[in-house]
Motif scaffolding. Structure first.
Motif, mmCIF file in Angstrom:
data_model
loop_
_atom_site.group_PDB
_atom_site.id
_atom_site.type_symbol
_atom_site.label_atom_id
_atom_site.label_comp_id
_atom_site.label_asym_id
_atom_site.label_seq_id
_atom_site.Cartn_x
_atom_site.Cartn_y
_atom_site.Cartn_z
ATOM 1 N N PRO A 1 0.818 -1.220 0.000
ATOM 2 C CA PRO A 1 0.000 0.000 0.000
ATOM 3 C C PRO A 1 0.847 1.264 0.000
ATOM 4 O O PRO A 1 2.054 1.229 0.225
ATOM 5 C CB PRO A 1 -0.812 -0.114 1.297
ATOM 6 C CG PRO A 1 -0.661 -1.525 1.749
ATOM 7 C CD PRO A 1 0.671 -1.981 1.250
ATOM 8 N N CYS A 2 0.169 2.386 -0.233
ATOM 9 C CA CYS A 2 0.809 3.696 -0.100
ATOM 10 C C CYS A 2 0.156 4.425 1.062
ATOM 11 O O CYS A 2 -1.068 4.441 1.190
ATOM 12 C CB CYS A 2 0.642 4.519 -1.380
ATOM 13 S SG CYS A 2 1.336 6.194 -1.236
ATOM 14 N N PHE A 3 0.993 5.022 1.902
ATOM 15 C CA PHE A 3 0.502 5.809 3.030
ATOM 16 C C PHE A 3 0.928 7.266 2.918
ATOM 17 O O PHE A 3 0.962 8.000 3.906
ATOM 18 C CB PHE A 3 1.029 5.214 4.342
ATOM 19 C CG PHE A 3 0.753 3.744 4.472
ATOM 20 C CD1 PHE A 3 -0.547 3.266 4.503
ATOM 21 C CD2 PHE A 3 1.794 2.835 4.523
ATOM 22 C CE1 PHE A 3 -0.801 1.907 4.603
ATOM 23 C CE2 PHE A 3 1.549 1.481 4.623
ATOM 24 C CZ PHE A 3 0.241 1.007 4.665
ATOM 25 N N TYR A 4 1.233 7.671 1.675
ATOM 26 C CA TYR A 4 1.743 9.025 1.437
ATOM 27 C C TYR A 4 0.891 9.808 0.438
ATOM 28 O O TYR A 4 1.361 10.759 -0.152
ATOM 29 C CB TYR A 4 3.193 8.955 0.950
ATOM 30 C CG TYR A 4 4.123 8.230 1.890
ATOM 31 C CD1 TYR A 4 4.246 8.618 3.221
ATOM 32 C CD2 TYR A 4 4.880 7.157 1.448
ATOM 33 C CE1 TYR A 4 5.097 7.942 4.092
ATOM 34 C CE2 TYR A 4 5.742 6.481 2.304
ATOM 35 C CZ TYR A 4 5.845 6.882 3.626
ATOM 36 O OH TYR A 4 6.696 6.214 4.473
ATOM 37 N N GLY A 5 -0.361 9.385 0.232
ATOM 38 C CA GLY A 5 -1.242 10.210 -0.572
ATOM 39 C C GLY A 5 -1.753 9.590 -1.843
ATOM 40 O O GLY A 5 -2.325 10.291 -2.678
ATOM 41 N N ILE A 6 -1.561 8.274 -2.037
ATOM 42 C CA ILE A 6 -2.140 7.577 -3.174
ATOM 43 C C ILE A 6 -3.217 6.647 -2.641
ATOM 44 O O ILE A 6 -3.022 5.989 -1.618
ATOM 45 C CB ILE A 6 -1.091 6.782 -3.971
ATOM 46 C CG1 ILE A 6 -0.015 7.719 -4.502
ATOM 47 C CG2 ILE A 6 -1.736 6.035 -5.131
ATOM 48 C CD1 ILE A 6 1.143 7.006 -5.183
ATOM 49 N N ASP A 7 -4.343 6.563 -3.330
ATOM 50 C CA ASP A 7 -5.506 5.854 -2.821
ATOM 51 C C ASP A 7 -5.363 4.341 -2.980
ATOM 52 O O ASP A 7 -6.055 3.719 -3.789
ATOM 53 C CB ASP A 7 -6.766 6.352 -3.525
ATOM 54 C CG ASP A 7 -8.020 5.769 -2.903
ATOM 55 O OD1 ASP A 7 -7.961 5.340 -1.745
ATOM 56 O OD2 ASP A 7 -9.064 5.733 -3.582
ATOM 57 N N MET A 8 -4.468 3.758 -2.230
ATOM 58 C CA MET A 8 -4.338 2.289 -2.151
ATOM 59 C C MET A 8 -3.659 1.988 -0.816
ATOM 60 O O MET A 8 -2.455 2.037 -0.710
ATOM 61 C CB MET A 8 -3.543 1.729 -3.329
ATOM 62 C CG MET A 8 -2.219 2.387 -3.609
ATOM 63 S SD MET A 8 -1.362 1.577 -4.976
ATOM 64 C CE MET A 8 0.274 2.340 -4.839
ATOM 65 N N SER A 9 -4.442 1.699 0.202
ATOM 66 C CA SER A 9 -3.848 1.587 1.533
ATOM 67 C C SER A 9 -4.058 0.233 2.195
ATOM 68 O O SER A 9 -3.742 0.076 3.366
ATOM 69 C CB SER A 9 -4.370 2.698 2.450
ATOM 70 O OG SER A 9 -5.654 2.369 2.927
ATOM 71 N N THR A 10 -4.580 -0.762 1.473
ATOM 72 C CA THR A 10 -4.666 -2.115 2.008
ATOM 73 C C THR A 10 -4.092 -3.096 1.002
ATOM 74 O O THR A 10 -4.144 -2.869 -0.213
ATOM 75 C CB THR A 10 -6.118 -2.522 2.324
ATOM 76 O OG1 THR A 10 -6.884 -2.520 1.110
ATOM 77 C CG2 THR A 10 -6.762 -1.570 3.321
#
Length: 531
Positions: free
Chosen positions: A423-432
């Motif tokens: 996932p990305c936790f820096y502002g891209i909509d994919m967090s799981t």
């Protein structure tokens, strides 16, 4: 892919003391704010959910005026209606202004989450508005700390509000803090990616970029006009000479105070971890990021694909890009292989945001955006070039449509990116992890070739190939150590980002069940509840 979205983009203008800039609107320096909608149009690719601006004007009773609405830039600023647009620009006129376009990676889709945010105060130096691009990986920790202090009330589930409170804390007290020191103090508590533009009721402007430079920020000074934006194309299209456009260095801030511009670091040891996705997908192809052309980077990715191609080329082989961000890579790949690159998929640029209902809504939404050209595709062996596969929703639809409508003979998917595995936790909509297409296959297959075959079978393609991780640094022209490649490596450039990844792995059950998280909350939100 159209299924992957960035969080937002920011812009700012400031007419410095001196003769009127030729780039300024004809109404005069006090109307420099009129440039904001034009700039936001050029970074509309970074967010289509809402748009807004805030301007400073010392001639108004309300020194800072803010305007924001849901919709595209054209809709929000009434650009299709000259009289309405002129009325808006007159009301919000000022020699300094900031602007924002948003797509939500956290928070709700309502106007209260639209930016810029504003904090009003009786003291001018404490009254400010700001716009923010990125995401704080330690959002949950900061939020809980603020609530524990009992002095803060938080109304929205977004890190934008957290940043507003942190900036306000630095401005508290009787002593006037320079904006650089305000940023320096707040940054000590931030873990994540951000660029921000802030303006206060004294007419001071702050532009800042995170210490790793994960998010991009360009700026320029020409004549008496200062301008800054998430992408250089917004400055170029104002008429600014390309030689005047610069990328703000990581960990640096631009401050305009008392009519003077100054650029200084706000952290002691800035480093570099530029988001590689900016070059391969998010940024406008006409932009330049940190000295590297987006177009040339995508062209190089296509050349990398061509070097790896093992398909036997015949007279029926064609290269087809998935519009629009894959075109540069597809064209250069086709040129290197000596085969035609054709637009076999036409994108409906006017479909906009769709709200199709029913069981086949996802399929219908994707299908409405792309039309296969049967006259071009029928009987062909198609090398279908895509910039990335994240959730696979759109790719499945495209392959089905290419077969049923385009009547292609074979479909060989070529991805100008390594597999997205984290996932990305820096502002891209994919967090799981569960929402990602590739991890399950790579975990359970013996070797990448077996994984690629299983992926191709799942998608309905004849074959599938990705670029290796090392191709990215070569194409972008940056050392691997200067890039954030967390989503393709699982190695994050900040401590809280790595902690969130470990939480995501735990939630996903070690990748064993690829659907376990589909109805679950984002890792970002779960961290708040678990905190």
């Amino acid at each position: 892919m159209s299924e992957l979205r960035h969080e937002c983009g920011v812009a700012a203008v400031y007419h410095l003391p001196g003769p009127q800039s030729p780039l300024c609107p004809t109404q005069g320096p006090s109307h420099a704010s009129r440039l904001i909608p034009r700039m936001l149009l050029d970074i509309q690719n970074r967010g289509q959910l809402s748009a807004g601006m805030a301007s400073f004007n010392p001639e108004r009773k309300h020194l800072i005026e803010r305007y924001r609405e849901l919709g595209s830039v054209t809709e929000v600023f009434r650009l299709s209606h000259k009289e309405k647009a002129d009325a808006l620009m007159a009301r919000y006129s000022g020699p300094a202004a900031i602007g924002h376009v948003r797509y939500a990676t956290c928070g709700k889709d309502d106007v209260s989450y639209a930016q810029p945010f504003e904090r009003r105060h009786l003291q001018k130096r404490k009254w400010f508005s700001f716009a923010f691009n990125g995401q704080l990986a330690n959002y949950a920790e900061l939020r809980d700390q603020l609530l524990a202090e009992d002095d803060h009330h938080i109304t929205r589930a977004t890190d934008t509000e957290i940043i507003m409170h942190e900036l306000a804390k630095e401005l508290a007290g009787e002593k006037r803090q320079p904006l650089l020191e305000v940023m320096r103090g707040a940054a000590r508590r931030f873990d994540g990616a951000y660029t921000l533009a802030m303006i206060n009721a004294l007419g001071e402007l702050l532009i800042a970029r995170d210490p790793l430079g994960i998010k991009p920020m360009s700026y320029a000074v020409q004549d008496s006009l200062f301008a800054a934006a998430s992408e250089s194309v917004a400055l170029l299209n104002l008429g600014i000479d390309p030689g005047n456009i610069r990328s703000l260095e990581p960990g640096h801030a631009i401050v305009i105070s008392d009519g003077k511009l100054d650029i200084q670091p706000f952290v002691d040891k800035p480093s570099r971890a530029h988001c590689f996705f900016e070059w391969i997908y998010f940024a406008n192809v006409a932009s330049t990021m940190d000295g590297r052309s987006v177009y040339l980077s995508r062209k190089a990715l296509g050349e990398e694909l061509a070097q790896l191609e093992d398909l036997t080329i015949d007279d029926d082989t064609i290269v087809v890009p998935v519009p629009d961000t894959s075109k540069a890579a597809a064209d250069s790949m086709a040129y290197a292989l000596g085969v035609p690159s054709v637009e076999g998929l036409m994108r409906n640029r006017y479909s906009g945001r769709t709200f199709i209902e029913g069981g086949d809504a996802r399929y219908a939404k994707a299908a409405s955006k792309y039309t296969p050209l049967r006259e071009v595709l029928e009987g062909k062996r198609v090398l279908l070039v895509e910039d990335s596969i994240v959730r696979s929703t759109t790719m499945r639809v495209l392959i089905d449509r290419l077969r049923t409508v385009g009547h292609v003979k074979e479909i060989h998917v070529r991805v100008a990116c390594p597999p997205i595995v984290a996932p990305c936790f820096y502002g891209i909509d994919m967090s799981t992890i569960g929402e990602l297409f590739a991890p399950h296959f790579l975990k359970n297959a013996e070797g990448s070739e077996a994984a690629f075959k299983a992926m191709a079978d799942e998608l309905g393609a004849d074959s599938l190939r990705y670029l290796p991780v090392e191709s990215i640094a070569r194409a972008v022209g940056r050392p691997p150590g200067e890039l954030c490649q967390a989503c393709i490596s699982g190695q994050y450039p900040t401590a809280c980002g790595q902690q969130l990844y470990e939480l995501a792995v735990e939630k996903a059950g070690g990748f064993e069940d690829p659907t376990a998280e589909q109805s679950a909350s984002r890792t970002y939100e779960a961290a708040h509840r678990n905190g």
